[in-house]
Structures are given as C-alpha cells and as structure tokens.
Design a protein around this motif. Structure first.
Motif, mmCIF file in Angstrom:
data_model
loop_
_atom_site.group_PDB
_atom_site.id
_atom_site.type_symbol
_atom_site.label_atom_id
_atom_site.label_comp_id
_atom_site.label_asym_id
_atom_site.label_seq_id
_atom_site.Cartn_x
_atom_site.Cartn_y
_atom_site.Cartn_z
ATOM 1 N N PRO A 451 0.814 -1.229 0.000
ATOM 2 C CA PRO A 451 0.000 0.000 0.000
ATOM 3 C C PRO A 451 0.843 1.273 0.000
ATOM 4 C CG PRO A 451 -0.942 -1.601 1.511
ATOM 5 C CD PRO A 451 0.379 -2.161 1.064
ATOM 6 N N ASP A 452 1.938 1.300 0.762
ATOM 7 C CA ASP A 452 2.801 2.476 0.777
ATOM 8 C C ASP A 452 3.490 2.665 -0.573
ATOM 9 O OD1 ASP A 452 2.153 2.917 3.415
ATOM 10 O OD2 ASP A 452 3.870 1.814 4.198
ATOM 11 N N HIS A 454 2.437 1.615 -3.534
ATOM 12 C CA HIS A 454 1.427 2.045 -4.505
ATOM 13 C C HIS A 454 1.099 3.526 -4.328
ATOM 14 C CE1 HIS A 454 -2.875 2.647 -5.702
ATOM 15 N NE2 HIS A 454 -2.445 2.030 -6.780
ATOM 16 N N LYS A 455 1.008 3.972 -3.084
ATOM 17 C CA LYS A 455 0.706 5.382 -2.821
ATOM 18 C C LYS A 455 1.802 6.284 -3.387
ATOM 19 C CE LYS A 455 1.350 6.864 1.326
ATOM 20 N NZ LYS A 455 1.181 7.073 2.787
ATOM 21 N N CYS A 498 -8.765 2.636 -5.378
ATOM 22 C CA CYS A 498 -7.896 1.502 -5.048
ATOM 23 C C CYS A 498 -7.756 1.338 -3.532
ATOM 24 C CB CYS A 498 -6.522 1.685 -5.678
ATOM 25 S SG CYS A 498 -6.514 1.563 -7.479
ATOM 26 N N LYS A 499 -7.648 2.454 -2.834
ATOM 27 C CA LYS A 499 -7.500 2.389 -1.385
ATOM 28 C C LYS A 499 -8.744 1.784 -0.735
ATOM 29 C CE LYS A 499 -6.530 5.361 2.622
ATOM 30 N NZ LYS A 499 -5.336 4.635 3.071
ATOM 31 N N GLU A 503 -7.121 -1.978 -0.498
ATOM 32 C CA GLU A 503 -6.170 -1.893 0.609
ATOM 33 C C GLU A 503 -6.492 -2.884 1.716
ATOM 34 O OE1 GLU A 503 -3.901 1.555 3.167
ATOM 35 O OE2 GLU A 503 -6.046 1.792 2.768
#
Length: 586
Positions: A451-452, A454-455, A498-499, A503
C-alpha cells in the motif's frame, strides 16, 4: 505451515518487477493486544486470560504477556561480548601455553595490564550476578509487566475476528492488531507507554520537517570547514601541508563532495532512529516508516532541489512567495533544462548502484576488515559472514525516484526513458537474484509494504501531471492545456478507489480464506498440538531459557467457558462462589 519465501519468489507471476521485496504467506493465529486496562485484583496475565476466556470462550488458546526487559537484554548482550573475549583468550592460551595479558581500559587499549582469562572470568561472574538480580526483579516486579500481550487462538478464523473487531465498549482500551512474525518483533518499543505514542509521532513529524528543510545547513557548515580557509582557521598547524599543490587540489576537489556523501550515508540511520523513537512494535513497520521519510527527503532535496537550484529552505521561501497557481508553472519551466543532469544521475547513481549491488564490494571489504581486526572466535566469523537482508528503507525510495523521473520526463523528454528502462531491467534481474540466492530475510511481512509503495507511485503520477500542466501553460497553445485538468482529479479518484477497494486485502485477513485454511489443516494434521507449537513463539529472547512465562495461574479454558475470577466481589462472597463461579466482566 507456510510457503517458503524462495518458493514464492521462484514463481514469475508472484515477483514484483520494480519492488525489492517479496510477498510472504504465513499463519495468522496470533493477535497483539495493547493498552490493557489495569485491574486492582488481578495481574495483567490473569486479566488477559479472564477477558478472552469470557469474550472468546470457544477459540482462545493461550497468551504471552510482554515484559520490559530492555535492561536485562543489555546485560545479556554485554555478557555475550565478554564471553566472546574469554573464548578468544582461552583459545590463544591453548595454542601458545602462555598466559595472555590485557589492559583494563576501553577495548583493552589502556589501563593496568592483568591476566586476560582471570579478568574476563571475574567480569562475567559479576555480570551473571547482575543478570540474576535483574531477571528476578523482572519476574516479581509488577511494574516490569507491559500492558500488552500476544494472544493465540485455536483457529485463524477466530484470530481474524479478534484482530479486526473492537473488543471493548471503550475504543481506547483492549486495542488489537495483527501480531508481527516472531522474528519481526522489535522488543525495545513495547516499554513505551501507549499514550505517549501519539505525542512521540507528532514530535518526530515536526523534527522530520526541520531535518528536510534545514538539512543543508549542517552540510554547508561542515563543507565550509572542509575548504582551505576553514581548515587553516581551525587547524593552523596544518598550513605548511595545505600549501602543497597536490594536497590543495585534493581538498578543493574531493573533500566537500566526500563530506556530502558522509552526510547522505548517515541519513538512513538518522531516519531509522527517528522511526524507533516513534515506537513501532515491529522491524517491518520501522522499515516502512523509514522508507516513507527517506522518500520525502529524496523528493524535496534531490528531485526539487535539482530542478530549483538551492537549499530546501530557499525552495520553501520561493514557493511561499509564489501564488499557488504559479508553482507548477515555475517548476515546469525548469524541468526540460535538467534532463541532461538526470540522465547523468541515472547512469552514475542507478546503473552504478545496481552494479555495486551484484558485486557487493562494500560487504566484501567490511568482511575482510572484520575478519582482520574484529573476529576473535568462530561465532564472530559466522556473524561477519552473514549476508544480511535487503536494505528496503533506502533501496525502495531510490527506485521510486527513478519511477518519478520516468513519469515526469515521458511526455517532455522521452530520450530519458531508455536510461530508466535499462535501470529497471537490470534492477529486476539483480535484486531478484539477490533476494532468492543471497539475502537472508529478517522477517515476513505478508505484503504489508505494497500500500505504501502504490501510494508513492500514484504521488509520482500526480506530480508529473501537475508539472506537465505547468509546462504547457508556458507554451503558446492558448487554453488547450486546460483539457488536461481532469487528469490530476482522475488520478486522485483512482487512488481513493484503489485504497477503498483493495487496501483491505493487504491489512485484513478474509474470514473465508481463514476458514478454508483451518479446515484443510484439521483434515491433514488432526493431531497437531498447536498450543505446544505456539508456547514460546512470542517469548522475549532473554527469557527463552527461563521460567518467567510459566504462570501458576491456569485454567481449563477448553472445558468451560465460565471463568472464576479473583476479584474483590468473589472474595467477599465465598459461599456463593463455592457453588457458582462468577463470569469475568473484564
């Protein structure tokens, strides 16, 4: 019980091309419970056991409380070092039949000369006594128990329900999260009171801001001392040496750059120390937070610092003086001018970095230095030969910088793209080989990094779109560039989508998958003793050989969901309690 990391990495579809880490799969049977409320009548261990026997009567298996054993761990580490020296001098005596001598000062460099074997024997004996006293204190002192525990369940389904739900009507108590893998636990941070964590993270956020925007101040100060005038002022006795032309050329040409490299080499350690102060309970969390800090530093001091010449503080002043709508236009003007610089940067830092990674020159040199000056025993040699693990807090933000450069320059200077593609291809081949065949992973994170990552990729895409809008606004194309305004909005929407949609797949464990794994395990290993398997999984390393965790307060949870408590209410009514056990309301 779990898929090995190498088996995961060997499958092409499971290898992430641009990421220097792997997705690990492991059993989720343990939950970390923090901020356990105090109870006047029960110890922390009893309180945890009562609470889960009442609220999870059919699924609770066992638990392990957490001790503040930081001092004891330091004593154990110090004793291990002394034992290493003792073995070294004992082996030396056996080889030479001559009593070895050492000095009592630091590292044996100064002080009175004494018999080395007797000296270290007495030091070890003294530490043994201190360790025994400290171990006994930790065992008996209630203040040494941290209000946290690792709770184990009979099934993954039960652990998922516990970790992903609110246990208490008070949302600040009995806080649960997935327990990190036993190798991943960072024990030193459990001694930090839970209420201090928010304060610590606020202070570190402010400190990070000042570190990023004032980082050039100490560098400029030290570099001013690294020039000829500064050295002559601080060390006047070196004037005759500095006047030599060759020495003068070295000082002017290499010393300032070396100083900058030293500061940048120390920076990851500073950021890791800041993450440790924030109080995260796992090594993987420390790596993730350090990578986020390093990514922010690279974004401001390398990317923006290279485009807008000057320190980050000067950049900040420039941005404050400009209207918000003029910032993308200002940066967009400078973007095409820096293409040649970034091409050189990719070849020097990126290509050379990948080559250094496959050659591992620095670990090779460090091994020989350790083997020559520090290795005293076979244990030292074994530790010196450890390959280590991938340096995620540094490697991943650097790769994110190259991705950002590719996104920014793709529509502006496409000539830069082949250099980035070559770098990413080499990085994929090299790091895949290193992860599979060289590195020894410290932990398994179950894809918690993604997740990090991708962000940060989406942040790079958003920045590239803003800069493209700023650049086009400077061209004579009328108002046609406004047709690109939906791009940043769509990018933000895509990230939020997406989040919200995906996530949870990286931070939660689906109950359906948990039930499938539980059913399969019961069918294939019906006699597996899970309690014995998890007995010492989350015991502090300094207690592995002791009986601190062996509590006399036990229950037959499997036989009855009703648990008699030791509260004042039960003590005041012995007649009633003898017939009817009181269910704990913990």
């Amino acid at each position: 019980m779990r898929m090995p990391a190498r088996a995961v990495l060997s499958h092409p579809s499971l290898v992430l091309i641009i990421l220097p880490f792997s997705v690990y799969i492991y059993n989720v049977l343990q939950v970390l419970v923090r901020n356990i409320p105090p109870d006047p009548d029960e110890s922390v261990s009893e309180h945890v056991q009562h609470f889960f026997c009442v609220n999870h009567p059919d699924h609770y298996l066992t638990h392990q409380i957490v001790y503040n054993a930081n001092k004891l761990a330091s004593l154990v580490s110090k004793k291990r070092d002394l034992q290493n020296w003792y073995i070294y001098y004992q082996n030396k005596f056996e080889r030479t039949s001559k009593k070895p001598l050492t000095k009592t000062g630091f590292m044996g460099l100064w002080g009175t000369k004494v018999d080395a074997i007797d000296h270290y024997t007495s030091q070890i004996q003294k530490l043994n006594e201190e360790e025994a006293v400290e171990r006994e204190r930790v065992k008996k002192d209630p203040d040494a128990i941290v209000p946290a525990a690792f709770v184990s369940f009979k099934s993954r389904w039960a652990a998922a329900v516990c970790a992903q739900t609110q246990l208490c009507r008070n949302p600040t108590l009995w806080l649960t999260e997935w327990a990190p893998e036993p190798r991943d636990v960072y024990w030193d941070n459990f001694a930090i009171p839970y209420f201090e964590l928010t304060i610590r993270r606020l202070i570190i956020a402010v400190a990070l801001f000042f570190l990023i925007f004032f980082f050039m101040i100490p560098i400029a100060f030290v570099q001013s001392l690294a020039n000829i005038e500064g050295i002559q002022k601080v060390f006047p006795f070196l004037k005759p040496l500095i006047r030599i032309e060759s020495v003068k050329s070295v000082i002017q040409g290499f010393l300032p750059g070396i100083v900058l490299k030293i500061f940048l080499a120390v920076l990851p350690q500073i950021l890791m120390t800041m993450s440790k102060i924030e109080g995260y309970p796992s090594i993987s969390a420390l790596d993730r937070k350090s990578a986020a800090k390093y990514h922010m530093f690279i974004l401001v001091n390398i990317f923006l610092g290279s485009i807008i010449t000057g320190s980050a503080l000067q950049q900040l002043k420039t941005f404050i003086d400009l209207p918000p709508t003029e910032i993308p236009k200002t940066i967009g003007v400078y973007i095409p001018m820096k293409a040649n610089f970034f091409i050189t940067y990719i070849m020097v830092d990126g290509w050379a970095g990948v080559a250094a990674e496959i050659l591992r020159l620095v670990p090779l040199v460090l091994f020989h230095l350790k083997n020559t000056f520090l290795v005293k025993t076979e244990q030292d040699r074994y530790e010196a030969m450890e390959p280590g693990s991938i340096d995620f807090p540094v490697g991943e933000p650097r790769i994110q910088l190259y991705i950002l450069l590719g996104l920014v320059y793709a529509p502006i200077t496409p000539f830069l793209l082949p250099f980035i593609i070559i770098f990413l291809a080499f990085a994929y081949v090299v790091f895949r080989n290193q992860v599979i065949n060289v590195y020894d992973p410290k932990y398994e994170s179950a894809a918690a990094f993604w997740p990090d990552v991708h962000k940060r990729v989406v942040i790079g895409l958003f920045i590239s779109q803003l800069l493209l809008l700023g650049l086009l606004s400077t061209k004579k194309i009328g108002r046609n560039h406004f047709a690109l305004l939906p791009l940043p909005v769509l990018t933000i929407w895509f990230f939020m989508y997406c989040k919200g949609r995906f996530e949870s797949g990286f931070i939660r464990f689906p109950l359906q998958e948990a039930m499938v794994k539980d059913t399969l395990e019961r069918a294939t290993e019906p006699q597996f003793n899970l309690k014995a398997y998890l007995k010492d999984a989350y015991m502090h390393p300094v207690f592995k050989s002791s009986d601190v965790e062996k509590s006399d307060f036990t229950f037959e949870e499997e036989k009855s969901p009703l648990v008699a408590t030791t509260r004042v209410a039960t003590k005041l009514s012995p007649d009633v309690n003898s017939s009817f056990p009181v269910q704990s309301d913990a």
